[in-house]
Design an enzyme around this catalytic site. Structure first.
Site, mmCIF file in Angstrom:
data_model
loop_
_atom_site.group_PDB
_atom_site.id
_atom_site.type_symbol
_atom_site.label_atom_id
_atom_site.label_comp_id
_atom_site.label_asym_id
_atom_site.label_seq_id
_atom_site.Cartn_x
_atom_site.Cartn_y
_atom_site.Cartn_z
ATOM 1 N N ASP A 216 0.823 -1.207 0.000
ATOM 2 C CA ASP A 216 0.000 0.000 0.000
ATOM 3 C C ASP A 216 0.860 1.261 0.000
ATOM 4 O O ASP A 216 2.077 1.208 0.176
ATOM 5 C CB ASP A 216 -0.907 0.017 1.233
ATOM 6 N N TYR B 62 6.262 -10.175 6.265
ATOM 7 C CA TYR B 62 6.237 -8.746 6.570
ATOM 8 C C TYR B 62 6.791 -8.505 7.967
ATOM 9 O O TYR B 62 6.612 -9.323 8.870
ATOM 10 C CB TYR B 62 4.805 -8.202 6.512
#
EC number: 5.4.99.12
Length: 274
Positions: free
Chosen positions: A60, A118
């Protein structure tokens, strides 16, 4: 996975780092600066063809990547390994190609990947640090207990329907996620939360971290947290952690294309040990 020399069309794999601060995410968007668009334009200029690249994940706006993978196809005599230097000579300073190689036509950055990992970084020192600020959530308002955060993470291991941690606007047809690792550790003033899974829901890690911070300071109990995600009470997941603390750390494939120093240990040391 070398291609046949008789086929002039080559598929090239890339390992990519980028600082997400000034990008509107990975995916190409009209009139927006995105990582995909910048790299595509750069490659297209080199080969004189319109090029499309395919990433392993879609980060994002504001999210960083230490080891994103991508691939593209082109008709060129340039050897695969030379693409890293060629692109780095032309790309802006917030994108870096760590490695490049030629792969077979059946290798796909997204669909060949077995997992993504992540890391979310929280900086807990009361004094702001300009060299850390772009890459971590500076949270110092209350002490965080990493053992409570780990206790909340452990039950997430395995395959679960995690619709509670999916932002609206997702194009996925389901919310099943196979979580392979979920770890919280403290190193000095840093708290690192790492999640490894076969895939991630839209906004999943940042929504999850927003709740974990409440758990770490005792605002939310472990029982309440489990009730929220197991019973998919999305309306109770109200806060998304800031994008700047999130980094796509690495992507895993059945057969590694590059040595570990290219794709594995790619985050700055101060974010690991300070």
């Amino acid at each position: 996975m070398p291609m046949s020399q008789a086929n002039p069309r080559k598929r090239i794999a890339l390992v990519i780092q980028y600082i997400g601060t000034h990008f509107c995410g990975w995916q190409r968007q009209t009139a927006e600066r995105t990582v995909q668009a910048v790299i595509e334009e750069t490659i297209s200029t080199v080969v004189g063809q319109k090029i499309t690249i395919h990433g392993a994940g879609r980060t994002d706006s504001g999210v960083h990547a230490a080891g994103q993978f991508a691939h593209f196809e082109c008709e060129s005599l340039i050897p695969g390994y030379k693409w890293a230097k060629i692109l780095n000579d032309r790309l802006p300073p917030d994108i870096n190609i760590r490695g490049a190689c030629e792969v077979s036509q059946d290798w796909h950055a997204q669909f060949s990947a077995q997992w993504r990992r992540y890391r979310y970084t929280i900086y807990t020192h009361p004094t702001p640090n300009l060299f850390i600020q772009p890459y971590a959530w500076h949270y110092y308002q209350a002490p965080l207990d990493e053992t409570l955060i780990q206790a909340a993470l452990t039950p997430l291991l395995g395959e679960h329907h995690l619709a509670a941690f999916q932002r609206t606007g997702s194009k996925r047809s389901h919310a099943w996620v196979n979580v392979q690792a979920a770890e919280c550790s403290r190193r000095g003033s840093f708290i690192h939360i790492e999640i490894q899974a076969n895939g991630f829901l839209y906004g999943m890690v940042r929504l999850l971290v927003g709740m974990l911070v409440d758990i770490g300071q005792g605002k939310l109990s472990l029982a309440q947290f489990q009730d929220i995600w197991k019973n998919e009470k999305r309306h109770l997941v109200k806060y998304s952690a800031p994008a700047k603390g999130l980094c796509l750390l690495r992507v895993g494939y059945p057969e590694p294309l590059f040595p570990p120093h290219i794709w594995f240990d790619t985050q700055p040391t101060f974010l690991l040990t300070h």
